[in-house]
Design a protein around this motif. Structure first.
Motif, mmCIF file in Angstrom:
data_model
loop_
_atom_site.group_PDB
_atom_site.id
_atom_site.type_symbol
_atom_site.label_atom_id
_atom_site.label_comp_id
_atom_site.label_asym_id
_atom_site.label_seq_id
_atom_site.Cartn_x
_atom_site.Cartn_y
_atom_site.Cartn_z
ATOM 1 N N UNK A 1 0.838 -1.199 0.000
ATOM 2 C CA UNK A 1 0.000 0.000 0.000
ATOM 3 C C UNK A 1 0.878 1.256 0.000
ATOM 4 N N UNK A 2 1.892 1.255 0.854
ATOM 5 C CA UNK A 2 2.787 2.414 0.970
ATOM 6 C C UNK A 2 3.519 2.676 -0.349
ATOM 7 N N UNK A 3 4.019 1.617 -0.956
ATOM 8 C CA UNK A 3 4.783 1.752 -2.198
ATOM 9 C C UNK A 3 3.923 2.246 -3.361
ATOM 10 N N UNK A 4 2.645 1.885 -3.351
ATOM 11 C CA UNK A 4 1.739 2.261 -4.449
ATOM 12 C C UNK A 4 0.989 3.556 -4.192
ATOM 13 N N UNK A 5 1.103 4.093 -2.992
ATOM 14 C CA UNK A 5 0.278 5.224 -2.574
ATOM 15 C C UNK A 5 0.368 6.412 -3.525
ATOM 16 N N UNK A 6 1.577 6.844 -3.838
ATOM 17 C CA UNK A 6 1.767 8.035 -4.671
ATOM 18 C C UNK A 6 1.329 7.838 -6.117
ATOM 19 N N UNK A 7 1.130 6.591 -6.519
ATOM 20 C CA UNK A 7 0.731 6.300 -7.900
ATOM 21 C C UNK A 7 -0.784 6.345 -8.085
ATOM 22 N N UNK A 8 -1.509 6.518 -6.978
ATOM 23 C CA UNK A 8 -2.962 6.406 -7.015
ATOM 24 C C UNK A 8 -3.649 7.772 -6.976
ATOM 25 N N UNK A 9 -4.866 7.870 -7.562
ATOM 26 C CA UNK A 9 -5.650 9.108 -7.431
ATOM 27 C C UNK A 9 -6.104 9.290 -5.980
ATOM 28 N N UNK A 10 -6.541 10.489 -5.642
ATOM 29 C CA UNK A 10 -6.899 10.828 -4.263
ATOM 30 C C UNK A 10 -7.933 9.863 -3.670
ATOM 31 N N UNK A 11 -8.954 9.500 -4.467
ATOM 32 C CA UNK A 11 -10.012 8.604 -3.940
ATOM 33 C C UNK A 11 -9.430 7.273 -3.499
ATOM 34 N N UNK A 12 -8.474 6.764 -4.254
ATOM 35 C CA UNK A 12 -7.857 5.482 -3.922
ATOM 36 C C UNK A 12 -6.910 5.646 -2.731
ATOM 37 N N UNK A 13 -6.216 6.775 -2.649
ATOM 38 C CA UNK A 13 -5.345 7.042 -1.508
ATOM 39 C C UNK A 13 -6.155 7.057 -0.205
ATOM 40 N N UNK A 14 -7.318 7.681 -0.262
ATOM 41 C CA UNK A 14 -8.193 7.707 0.925
ATOM 42 C C UNK A 14 -8.613 6.293 1.306
ATOM 43 N N UNK A 15 -8.886 5.464 0.303
ATOM 44 C CA UNK A 15 -9.272 4.074 0.563
ATOM 45 C C UNK A 15 -8.115 3.297 1.192
ATOM 46 N N UNK A 16 -6.897 3.570 0.744
ATOM 47 C CA UNK A 16 -5.722 2.913 1.333
ATOM 48 C C UNK A 16 -5.596 3.285 2.805
ATOM 49 N N UNK A 17 -5.815 4.558 3.126
ATOM 50 C CA UNK A 17 -5.741 5.001 4.522
ATOM 51 C C UNK A 17 -6.853 4.368 5.363
ATOM 52 N N UNK A 18 -8.025 4.174 4.770
ATOM 53 C CA UNK A 18 -9.114 3.474 5.481
ATOM 54 C C UNK A 18 -8.699 2.034 5.791
ATOM 55 N N UNK A 19 -8.038 1.392 4.810
ATOM 56 C CA UNK A 19 -7.569 0.018 5.019
ATOM 57 C C UNK A 19 -6.523 -0.033 6.129
ATOM 58 N N UNK A 20 -5.645 0.966 6.179
ATOM 59 C CA UNK A 20 -4.642 1.037 7.237
ATOM 60 C C UNK A 20 -5.291 1.251 8.606
ATOM 61 N N UNK A 21 -6.380 1.987 8.610
ATOM 62 C CA UNK A 21 -7.114 2.230 9.859
ATOM 63 C C UNK A 21 -7.691 0.927 10.403
ATOM 64 N N UNK A 22 -8.183 0.091 9.498
ATOM 65 C CA UNK A 22 -8.735 -1.206 9.903
ATOM 66 C C UNK A 22 -7.614 -2.148 10.339
ATOM 67 N N UNK A 23 -6.500 -2.126 9.598
ATOM 68 C CA UNK A 23 -5.386 -3.040 9.882
ATOM 69 C C UNK A 23 -4.685 -2.714 11.201
ATOM 70 N N UNK A 24 -4.644 -1.425 11.580
ATOM 71 C CA UNK A 24 -3.998 -0.972 12.833
ATOM 72 C C UNK A 24 -2.551 -1.457 12.939
ATOM 73 N N UNK A 25 -1.820 -1.371 11.838
ATOM 74 C CA UNK A 25 -0.435 -1.844 11.801
ATOM 75 C C UNK A 25 0.536 -0.707 12.129
#
Length: 355
Positions: free
Chosen positions: A269-293
């Motif tokens: 997720x971190x490596x691909x973050x900058x390659x994604x549009x804002x909507x997808x970046x927000x979704x990645x952060x939501x996934x990180x919120x669930x993962x609590x890593x």
């Protein structure tokens, strides 16, 4: 003489108008009475039908007079149509023996004929109703005709046929997705997913085909299917969809990766973050919120300080709160060199935590 003719015509016109108004009033009153009577009949009929269903399910006392009265009602086409509607609706609410009792009523009163007539009608809503009724009552001889409706041009018909085939055949019924080129609505996707209770072992070929479909809605449905059944073997194929042209597909891919995550997911997720549009970046952060890593902590702080979009800063701050970084956030919010916007973002995230 000319004056008397005009007066006569005026009187005649007024009389005609009054007659037309009177006829209109009578028509409106008649229609209102008819509508009231239909509504009243439906309410009383529904009570009679529901009592008959209850009596059949619980095994009430036999009453020949009541049965005779019910048979009389059945001669009325509107009553039969309502009876069929209530049976189908009741079938969804019961299972086991109760469901079998409802099915028996359907066959005992020959309502199958009614459903077949609808299936072969020209009006779309009647055809869809016939498909629904035959599927709900598990009339397997109807499968070939319902299968033919999968190619119907009318949305209501082919959607009901899709649902019916999956109801009959389970996962195997999804075969229509191989060549499906029309939109699969979110509601239809949920209906189909709800009807599938298990995935056969040799399902990989179909799933792989659907993930490569040119129909975005088919790809999204397949991602939801993978998510529901935790199909871990498709992790790589799902990850590859982060390059898909559709933002909606990418968002669903992120949600699916989070559901079937492995030890490398957060880093990916971190490596691909900058390659994604804002909507997808927000979704990645939501996934990180669930993962609590904790693995994402440094990345999140970097986004909080340096990302250009306020929405990303807010999401990053919220994930840091979930990771237990309230002390860090309070500390930077109280520093003199922290700009006002960032201070407000942090206060908002901390306030959300309290709520």
């Amino acid at each position: 003489m000319h004056h008397h003719i005009e007066l006569h015509e005026l009187i005649l016109a007024i009389v005609i108008v009054l007659i037309l108004v009177l006829l209109l009033i009578i028509t409106v009153l008649g229609y209102s009475f008819y509508s009231y009577r239909i509504l009243h009949n439906r309410q009383s009929w529904r009570q009679i039908i529901e009592y008959k269903i209850m009596e059949t399910i619980v095994g009430g006392d036999e009453n020949s007079d009541r049965d005779l009265e019910f048979a009389t009602y059945l001669k009325e086409p509107s009553f039969r149509a309502l009876f069929l509607d209530v049976l189908v609706d009741s079938d969804r609410k019961f299972s086991g023996g109760a469901k079998q009792s409802i099915n028996r009523l359907f066959h005992d009163f020959k309502l199958e004929d009614e459903a077949w007539r609808k299936l072969r009608h020209r009006k779309a809503y009647l055809v869809a109703g016939g498909v629904q009724e035959l599927a709900a009552m598990n009339v397997e001889p109807a499968i070939p005709e319902i299968t033919a409706k999968l190619n119907d041009s009318r949305t209501a018909v082919y959607q009901e046929a899709q649902y019916a085939i999956v109801t009959f055949k389970g996962y195997e019924g999804l075969g229509f997705l191989d060549q499906f080129d029309r939109p699969l609505s979110d509601w239809q996707q949920l209906r189909l997913l709800f009807s599938i209770h298990e995935i056969p072992e040799l399902s990989e070929l179909h799933v792989d085909t659907w993930l490569k479909s040119s129909n975005d809605s088919v790809v999204i449905f397949t991602l939801r299917l993978i998510r529901k059944f935790r199909l871990m073997t498709f992790y790589t194929e799902v990850f590859n969809l982060l390059d898909h042209p559709s933002t909606k597909v990418r968002i669903q891919a992120i949600r699916t990766l989070q559901a079937i995550e492995n030890s490398g997911t957060i880093q990916q997720f971190i490596q691909n973050f900058d390659l994604q549009p804002i909507e997808v970046q927000i979704e990645i952060l939501k996934a990180m919120k669930i993962a609590k890593s904790r693995e994402s902590e440094h990345f999140l702080k970097d986004q909080l300080w340096n990302h250009s979009q306020v929405s990303i800063k807010i999401s990053a701050a919220e994930v840091l709160v979930v990771l237990g970084e309230e002390h860090y956030l309070r500390e930077i919010s109280q520093r003199e060199d922290t700009y006002d916007e960032l201070t407000q973002i942090i206060k908002h995230a901390l306030q959300e935590k309290k709520c």
